[in-house]
Design a protein around this motif. Sequence first.
Motif, short mmCIF file in Angstrom:
data_model
loop_
_atom_site.label_atom_id
_atom_site.label_comp_id
_atom_site.label_asym_id
_atom_site.label_seq_id
_atom_site.Cartn_x
_atom_site.Cartn_y
_atom_site.Cartn_z
N GLY A 1 131.78 51.17 -90.81
CA GLY A 1 132.51 50.11 -90.13
C GLY A 1 131.63 48.98 -89.62
O GLY A 1 132.09 47.84 -89.49
N HIS A 2 130.38 49.29 -89.31
CA HIS A 2 129.49 48.24 -88.77
C HIS A 2 129.45 47.01 -89.69
O HIS A 2 129.44 45.88 -89.22
CB HIS A 2 128.06 48.77 -88.63
CG HIS A 2 127.83 49.64 -87.42
ND1 HIS A 2 128.02 49.19 -86.14
CD2 HIS A 2 127.42 50.94 -87.30
CE1 HIS A 2 127.72 50.16 -85.27
NE2 HIS A 2 127.36 51.24 -85.96
N ARG A 3 129.42 47.28 -91.00
CA ARG A 3 129.27 46.19 -91.96
C ARG A 3 130.40 45.15 -91.78
O ARG A 3 130.14 43.96 -91.60
CB ARG A 3 129.32 46.76 -93.39
CG ARG A 3 129.23 45.72 -94.49
CD ARG A 3 129.62 46.35 -95.84
NE ARG A 3 128.91 47.62 -96.05
CZ ARG A 3 127.71 47.73 -96.61
NH1 ARG A 3 127.10 46.66 -97.06
NH2 ARG A 3 127.15 48.91 -96.76
N GLY B 1 120.81 52.13 -82.16
CA GLY B 1 121.84 52.79 -82.97
C GLY B 1 121.80 52.18 -84.35
O GLY B 1 120.89 51.40 -84.68
N CYS B 2 122.79 52.51 -85.18
CA CYS B 2 122.79 52.04 -86.56
C CYS B 2 122.75 50.52 -86.65
O CYS B 2 122.29 49.96 -87.64
CB CYS B 2 124.03 52.55 -87.29
SG CYS B 2 123.93 54.31 -87.63
N SER B 3 123.26 49.84 -85.63
CA SER B 3 123.36 48.38 -85.70
C SER B 3 122.19 47.68 -85.03
O SER B 3 122.27 46.49 -84.74
CB SER B 3 124.67 47.94 -85.06
OG SER B 3 124.81 48.58 -83.81
N GLY C 1 127.27 51.07 -79.72
CA GLY C 1 127.88 52.28 -80.28
C GLY C 1 128.33 53.21 -79.16
O GLY C 1 128.15 52.92 -77.97
N ASP C 2 128.92 54.35 -79.56
CA ASP C 2 129.50 55.23 -78.54
C ASP C 2 128.46 56.01 -77.75
O ASP C 2 128.61 56.22 -76.55
CB ASP C 2 130.55 56.17 -79.16
CG ASP C 2 130.11 56.70 -80.50
OD1 ASP C 2 129.10 57.42 -80.56
OD2 ASP C 2 130.78 56.38 -81.50
N GLY C 3 127.38 56.41 -78.43
CA GLY C 3 126.31 57.09 -77.68
C GLY C 3 125.69 56.12 -76.69
O GLY C 3 125.45 56.43 -75.53
N ASP C 4 125.49 54.90 -77.17
CA ASP C 4 124.87 53.85 -76.37
C ASP C 4 125.73 53.50 -75.15
O ASP C 4 125.25 53.46 -74.03
CB ASP C 4 124.72 52.61 -77.28
CG ASP C 4 123.72 51.60 -76.77
OD1 ASP C 4 122.52 51.93 -76.74
OD2 ASP C 4 124.13 50.49 -76.40
N LEU C 5 127.03 53.31 -75.41
CA LEU C 5 127.91 52.78 -74.36
C LEU C 5 128.50 53.86 -73.47
O LEU C 5 128.68 53.66 -72.27
CB LEU C 5 129.02 51.97 -75.02
CG LEU C 5 130.02 51.26 -74.09
CD1 LEU C 5 130.34 49.87 -74.60
CD2 LEU C 5 131.30 52.07 -73.91
N TYR D 1 126.83 60.25 -83.37
CA TYR D 1 125.56 59.52 -83.29
C TYR D 1 125.10 59.29 -84.71
O TYR D 1 124.58 60.21 -85.35
CB TYR D 1 124.50 60.35 -82.54
CG TYR D 1 124.64 60.36 -81.03
CD1 TYR D 1 125.86 60.57 -80.42
CD2 TYR D 1 123.53 60.18 -80.21
CE1 TYR D 1 125.99 60.59 -79.04
CE2 TYR D 1 123.64 60.20 -78.83
CZ TYR D 1 124.87 60.40 -78.26
OH TYR D 1 124.98 60.41 -76.90
N GLY D 2 125.33 58.08 -85.21
CA GLY D 2 125.04 57.80 -86.61
C GLY D 2 123.55 57.75 -86.89
O GLY D 2 123.02 58.44 -87.76
N MET D 3 122.88 56.94 -86.11
CA MET D 3 121.46 56.63 -86.36
C MET D 3 120.58 57.87 -86.38
O MET D 3 119.64 57.98 -87.15
CB MET D 3 120.99 55.69 -85.25
CG MET D 3 119.55 55.32 -85.32
SD MET D 3 119.36 53.98 -86.50
CE MET D 3 117.82 53.29 -85.94
C1 LIG Z 1 116.11 56.67 -74.53
C2 LIG Z 1 116.44 57.00 -75.95
N1 LIG Z 1 116.99 58.21 -76.22
C3 LIG Z 1 117.31 58.51 -77.50
C4 LIG Z 1 117.09 57.63 -78.52
C5 LIG Z 1 117.40 58.03 -79.93
N2 LIG Z 1 118.60 57.39 -80.49
C6 LIG Z 1 118.52 56.36 -81.33
S1 LIG Z 1 120.00 55.86 -81.88
C7 LIG Z 1 120.79 57.07 -81.03
C8 LIG Z 1 122.28 57.29 -81.14
C9 LIG Z 1 123.09 56.08 -81.28
O1 LIG Z 1 124.40 56.45 -81.46
P1 LIG Z 1 125.57 55.45 -81.22
O2 LIG Z 1 125.35 54.68 -79.98
O3 LIG Z 1 126.82 56.21 -81.29
O4 LIG Z 1 125.46 54.39 -82.39
P2 LIG Z 1 125.57 54.61 -83.98
O5 LIG Z 1 124.21 54.89 -84.47
O6 LIG Z 1 126.53 55.74 -84.23
O7 LIG Z 1 126.09 53.31 -84.46
C10 LIG Z 1 119.88 57.84 -80.31
C11 LIG Z 1 120.28 58.99 -79.48
C12 LIG Z 1 116.51 56.38 -78.18
N3 LIG Z 1 116.23 55.46 -79.09
N4 LIG Z 1 116.21 56.09 -76.90
#
Ligand SMILES: Cc1ncc(C[n+]2csc(CCOP(=O)(O)OP(=O)(O)O)c2C)c(N)n1
Lengths: 350, 243
Positions: free
Chosen positions: B19-21, B47-49, B89-93, B121-123
């Motif tokens: 979906g990011h694209r 994250g992936c973006s 992203g969801d992990g981020d937010l 967590y995509g990345m």
């Molecule tokens: C402080 C810290 N913890 C962990 C990470 C490793 N990390 C990189 S991307 C990511 C997950 C991102 O997931 P999401 O926000 O859902 O975005 P997506 O990749 O799915 O688009 C994590 C845990 C990091 N870079 N920094």
Amino acid sequence: MKKELMKGSHALVHASIEAGCTFFAGYPITPQNEIPELMSKLMPKSNGTFIQAESEVSSINMIFGAASTGARSMTSSSSPGVSLMQEGISYIAAAELPCVIVNMVRAGPGLGNLRASQADLFQSVKGGGHGDYRLIVLAPSTNQEIYDLTMAAFDYADHHKNPVLILGDGIISQMIEPVELKKYKPILPLPSKDDWALTGCKDRQRHLVKTTRLDPPDLLVKHNLHLKKKYKKISDELTLFKEFETEDAEIIIVAYGITARVAQETVHLARKEGMKVGSIQLITLWPFPNKILKKYRGRDFLVVEMSNGQLIEDVKLALGCKGRILHFGYGGGWYPDTDQILTKLRNMKK
Amino acid sequence: MTSQKTLKDVKMHYCPGCGHRMINKLIAHVIDEMGLREKTIMSSPVGCSVLVYDYLDLDVIECAHGRVPSVLSAIKRCLPDRFVLGYQGDGDLAAIGTNETIHTANRGENITIIFINNAVYGMTGGQMAPTSLPGQVSTTTPKGRGANFEGNPIKMCELLATLDGPTYIERLAMNSAGSLKNIKEALKKAFQCQQDGKGYSFIEILSPCPTGWKNDIKESLNFVDKMQEFLPVGVFKDERKNR
Ligand SMILES: Cc1ncc(C[n+]2csc(CCOP(=O)(O)OP(=O)(O)O)c2C)c(N)n1
């Protein structure tokens, strides 16, 4: 010029605003609450921004944002809060953004207590956050030094494109002394921020503030070499210290911040007893004033600090193994007093 | 005719069906249509973006994981007449940056956050996210989410809508060509909300991640439908008329 009586924290706030700081974010923690409190009053008056952040993690990231627009920005905290900021500090150093961070150190580890301490030295000068980076670390010992060094801190930050840490302690923050409220005048050439600040890409190529350097693999190697060169240049250009009666001294006390004042008083008292003692007050803790210590290599040294042994490591590195290098530390909060240091000096003479 | 300046003419690294694209492209189009490019400052998240700046020709700041809202709050306060856009992203937010998200929304900062919810967590290779569905198998929930006290998906729109600060909150799903039009309209509303000085706007997009979900593009669209059982689409808050 007129002098005013004020707390160290307040001197710091007045100097920041005088130096054109327009953004402050912080989170309450003793013993530095006077800083955000006065900032909340004064910032709006000078069209600046004050934000009480939800945590120190957030405050340091606000500083990352504000600094990226080119604004002079500052956050302050005390030890546990500064521990939380380490992630952000690493990013700011990596992105080479100028800003000023204040740590009014209290005793640790853990929640510790609220008494003054110098036990965050390692965190300040050896990293603290991840990766190869350096902070310029300034340690004032009087309220006037707080005022002057705070204004200078913004210039060092802008000039070198590097975060600057002002390392105080609970006493420095709370002590009331006269301060001459000088007018701000840059002490260094200040490079334009137009070639990197984020302002929206109007009539120019876009700007990026980023810290990932993935591809090719040597991209980060090159960037870190660039940082290394910058740090070398800063080390060559910037070391601050003061000497007291060192010329004929057989024993030299090395200290910084509030402890340096106790050291000076001790020198005075020791001389009355006929002991040839001098002292060196370190003001930049990174870059470390190696040269001045080396000048007196071979004499006896006494390192005095409010910690059970951190400053002593850098002093030993500077001096090598020549001469006696002894330590008098006081950990867990509070400062070594003149009596204790005198006893130590008398024992050294035996 | 709108000139397409924001989107760079380069190949994107996103996986097929990601979906990011499409969302990156939609953002570029809306920014161009609204003439915002030269006043935009955007975040890229961890994250992936993270490499969104390789695709969008904008002033961009790459933030630490989860810290986008704090960074952008400060930028907007320093430059109130710029357009400040967050992307997370969801992990981020909703995990590492929940605190910053809630407090930035509560302060009613006049910024826009686009929340790409792909339930994983995509990345980092498909671990459980705070928005993963009950029973969802991921690399860290081998028996499905819920079998080991992982809780249920965090509903960020609903949670933020309880606060007085935000002005506009909407959740949308990306599951068909038609849904792209809705997403574009929602982005326009949110961007305009900020431009009119009306305060915090938040757009959540349920977004496919075939790689992270270990399915194909068609199945991933079905999964987005399933996400809506827990995370219904809709407008959760609209205070634009009152601000
Ligand atoms: C402080 C810290 N913890 C962990 C990470 C490793 N990390 C990189 S991307 C990511 C997950 C991102 O997931 P999401 O926000 O859902 O975005 P997506 O990749 O799915 O688009 C994590 C845990 C990091 N870079 N920094």
